[in-house]
Design an enzyme around this catalytic site. Structure first.
Site, PDB file in Angstrom:
ATOM      1  N   LYS A   1      39.263  22.344  35.852  1.00  0.00           N
ATOM      2  CA  LYS A   1      37.658  21.358  36.613  1.00  0.00           C
ATOM      3  C   LYS A   1      37.761  20.048  35.891  1.00  0.00           C
ATOM      4  CE  LYS A   1      35.367  22.556  39.120  1.00  0.00           C
ATOM      5  NZ  LYS A   1      34.608  23.536  39.898  1.00  0.00           N
TER       6      LYS A   1
ATOM      7  N   SER B   1      37.524  35.029  35.965  1.00  0.00           N
ATOM      8  CA  SER B   1      37.815  34.417  37.385  1.00  0.00           C
ATOM      9  C   SER B   1      39.544  34.832  37.649  1.00  0.00           C
ATOM     10  CB  SER B   1      37.084  32.980  37.393  1.00  0.00           C
ATOM     11  OG  SER B   1      38.008  31.863  36.201  1.00  0.00           O
TER      12      SER B   1
HETATM   13  N1  PMP Z   1      37.294  30.059  37.800  1.00  0.00           N
HETATM   14  C1  PMP Z   1      36.672  29.366  36.997  1.00  0.00           C
HETATM   15  C2  PMP Z   1      36.390  30.148  35.541  1.00  0.00           C
HETATM   16  C3  PMP Z   1      35.514  27.695  37.510  1.00  0.00           C
HETATM   17  O1  PMP Z   1      35.421  27.747  36.414  1.00  0.00           O
HETATM   18  C4  PMP Z   1      35.783  27.484  38.305  1.00  0.00           C
HETATM   19  C5  PMP Z   1      34.798  26.130  39.148  1.00  0.00           C
HETATM   20  N2  PMP Z   1      33.882  26.097  38.850  1.00  0.00           N
HETATM   21  C6  PMP Z   1      36.594  27.884  39.453  1.00  0.00           C
HETATM   22  C7  PMP Z   1      37.138  29.072  39.157  1.00  0.00           C
HETATM   23  C8  PMP Z   1      36.465  27.895  40.596  1.00  0.00           C
HETATM   24  O2  PMP Z   1      37.020  25.778  40.967  1.00  0.00           O
HETATM   25  P1  PMP Z   1      36.488  25.202  42.087  1.00  0.00           P
HETATM   26  O3  PMP Z   1      35.309  24.885  42.459  1.00  0.00           O
HETATM   27  O4  PMP Z   1      37.611  24.064  42.750  1.00  0.00           O
HETATM   28  O5  PMP Z   1      36.715  26.177  43.238  1.00  0.00           O
END
Ligand code: PMP
Length: 359
Positions: free
Chosen positions: A55, A297
């Site tokens: 991010k 994630s």
């Molecule tokens: N994993 C984590 C820990 C995140 O903070 C984010 C962003 N919210 C994402 C995955 C996904 O990224 P994106 O917002 O580009 O879909």
């Protein structure tokens, strides 16, 4: 003894003007112990960004696009609703560029995230967990309207997918130049990574299969139910398939507008749901068998890649996004099974030599 030359480094050959100039160009790293025989698995390690997540890219893009368009004036306060990494990225960028930042965040997200934002000088306003993502979003809108602040709008802004199109995707093309790439695997929070990278891969690497993942108990896309939206593209209501899930940063309680382009344009070949516990287990294995420390994630995206890898033909090449560092999850289920006190084995080691012993 080996004949391998000693590990050396040579510097980057340049001086950086500001921490924001160090965003991006994250390394793609080969998986050795965990990849099934004959399948090449790589991870793109976004925790190499200065505030340790993907991010940072979005934060820099939002602020610099708004500076260019004049939407953000010098010294103006920035406000955003964020589950954490966007807030941490924005806090880093705003600190470096001299903008005050106010973040709204549901109280259910990890304490370390709040503290990190405050460490960077931001203010964090908590919202009730019952109101989910929509609650924190509405609070940010309200604060922006009442105070005349700049609202970052990560879920709707063009600056989101655009930065992944211009950086993340370009890095992947460069690093896989002349090399086969069969699968690219990602999850979604705002969908910026998915939409931006896929815009480029669909054109430049049409043979690469794009796999999108979401939590098994919040399978919004798999449900097939469309998202209701307001005129400004924001969600009009919580998506009926949403349930709270442990994969922080993934899948808010609505399908983000930034992701909608990927849904409508068939930017992915498959959606594969994954459970939180599986993601946590793979994040732990990545740390213990590869020395790669990523969050829930990242573990979940990797879990999906392992399912693909197990069935893949020998020679298949898979690239997996790891959005952030595992250190951001000390107070969450990722670290729940990791003890702070000595185990019996560690106690036995403590007592095994005459030196200092713990009682
Ligand atoms: N994993 C984590 C820990 C995140 O903070 C984010 C962003 N919210 C994402 C995955 C996904 O990224 P994106 O917002 O580009 O879909």
């Amino acid at each position: 003894m080996t004949d391998a030359p000693a590990f050396t480094t040579k510097g980057r050959g340049k001086l950086y003007d500001s921490v924001v100039a160090t965003v991006g160009d994250t390394p793609v790293i080969r998986i050795n112990a965990l990849a099934p025989e004959g399948v090449e698995v790589y991870v793109k390690a976004e925790f190499f960004n200065p505030a340790a997540s993907v991010k940072d890219r979005l934060a820099l893009s939002i602020i610099e696009e708004a500076e260019r368009s004049g939407a953000l004036k010098p010294g103006q306060t920035v406000v955003e609703a964020t589950s954490g990494n966007t807030g941490i990225g924005l806090a880093m960028v705003c600190a470096a560029k001299g903008y005050p930042l106010v973040v709204t965040m549901a109280e259910s997200f990890s304490v370390e995230r709040r503290k990190l934002m405050r460490m960077f000088g931001a203010q964090v306003v908590l919202t009730p967990k019952e109101q989910k993502g929509t609650g924190m979003y509405n609070k940010a809108v309200e604060l922006a309207e009442v105070n005349g602040w700049f609202l970052a709008r990560q879920f709707e802004t063009d600056a989101n997918a655009k930065i992944h199109e211009n950086t993340t995707a370009r890095e992947i093309l460069a690093d896989f130049d002349g090399k086969q790439l069969d699968y690219w695997v990602t999850g979604y929070g705002t969908g910026g990574t998915m939409t931006g990278v896929a815009r480029v891969l669909r054109k430049e690497r049409p043979e690469t299969k794009i796999v999108l993942s979401e939590p098994a108990n919040a399978a919004l896309l798999t449900s097939g139910t469309p998202q209701k939206r307001t005129k400004s593209h924001a969600p009009a209501e919580s998506h009926p398939a949403f349930q709270p899930h442990p994969i922080q940063g993934w899948t808010p309680d609505f399908i983000p507008y930034v992701l909608q382009e990927a849904v409508d344009g068939a930017y992915y070949d498959e959606v594969m749901p994954i459970s939180g516990p599986e993601g946590i287990a793979w994040a732990q294995k990545l740390a213990q068998k590869e020395g790669i420390l990523t969050g829930i994630s990242g573990g979940s995206t990797f879990a999906v890649a392992m399912k693909i890898a197990e069935k893949a033909a020998p020679g298949t090449v898979i690239l997996v996004m790891l959005p952030d560092t595992g250190e951001r999850y000390m107070s969450t289920p990722l670290f729940e099974a990791i003890p702070a006190d000595m185990s019996e084995d560690e106690m036995a080691l403590s007592k095994s030599t005459p030196g200092y012993q713990m009682g």
